[in-house]
Design an enzyme around this catalytic site. Structure first.
Site, PDB file in Angstrom:
ATOM      1  N   SER A 121       0.806  -1.223   0.000  1.00  0.00           N
ATOM      2  CA  SER A 121       0.000   0.000   0.000  1.00  0.00           C
ATOM      3  C   SER A 121       0.839   1.273   0.000  1.00  0.00           C
ATOM      4  CB  SER A 121      -0.981   0.010   1.180  1.00  0.00           C
ATOM      5  OG  SER A 121      -0.311  -0.226   2.389  1.00  0.00           O
ATOM      6  N   HIS A 172       1.474   4.816   4.261  1.00  0.00           N
ATOM      7  CA  HIS A 172       0.627   5.439   3.253  1.00  0.00           C
ATOM      8  C   HIS A 172       1.073   6.873   2.971  1.00  0.00           C
ATOM      9  CE1 HIS A 172      -3.033   2.598   4.153  1.00  0.00           C
ATOM     10  NE2 HIS A 172      -1.952   1.958   3.743  1.00  0.00           N
TER      11      HIS A 172
END
Length: 197
Positions: A121, A172
């Site tokens: 991610s 992230h």
């Protein structure tokens, strides 16, 4: 034929295939690969197993985890890869993943967090950052892609992360920032080269 190959998202497809194969192997081998690739401060900073910064990008905790990451990776990645080419795309993907994992490690270090992280991610968020840089600086129209739409997508993705559980939001944000910075540099260098030619 060569020109057609250049338009195919071969790097995105290869990344998805590699992640899926590794996930299948993990399903049959238990914690073997997880133990060798999970990202945590102890193994990286103390035992100096720096390869985990990359290996962790190819490990996922479950079907929904890998499906979400690979779905976005393929479709968003294919669009970016078509615009900037295979090599630039591959470099930006890995730089984003590395940047996201370094941010994750730094946050774990300053907060005394001994937990481990896995997943692509950080790199996927990096693609969001690259896309934002492209729509702001590239000045080449992409169908149905506007700065507002990209920023809304990024906001929603970050919101989902902060309201979810067991989410490495530092990865992230680190991946997003790395992708945006590296994508901006790519666009500026590209524009500079075009002016000189």
């Amino acid at each position: 034929m060569l020109q057609k190959w250049k338009s195919w998202p071969v790097v995105s497809a290869a990344l998805v295939l590699t992640n899926v194969i590794i996930f299948i192997i993990c399903t049959f081998t238990g914690d073997l690969l997880y133990n060798k690739g999970i990202l945590d401060v102890w193994h990286v900073a103390v035992k100096r197993e720096y390869g985990r910064i990359i290996w962790a990008m190819f490990l996922h905790s479950g079907v929904s985890h890998i499906f979400n990451n690979m779905f976005i990776l393929f479709f968003l990645g294919a669009m970016i890869e078509k615009e900037i080419g295979h090599i630039r795309y591959g470099v930006l993907y890995f730089l984003s993943g590395i940047g996201g994992n370094l941010a994750s490690l730094f946050f774990k270090l300053v907060t005394d967090d001994i937990s481990g992280s896995i997943g692509a991610s950080g790199a996927v968020f990096g693609l969001d950052g690259v896309l934002l840089a492209m729509v702001l600086l590239f000045h080449r129209p992409m169908k149905n892609v506007t700065p507002v739409r990209v920023m809304l997508m990024i906001f929603y993705s970050l919101y989902s992360g902060f309201t979810g559980s067991n989410i490495d939001n530092a990865a992230h944000i680190g991946g997003l920032a790395t992708g945006f910075v590296c994508g901006s540099l790519m666009c500026l260098l590209w524009k500079g080269n075009k002016r000189r030619s």
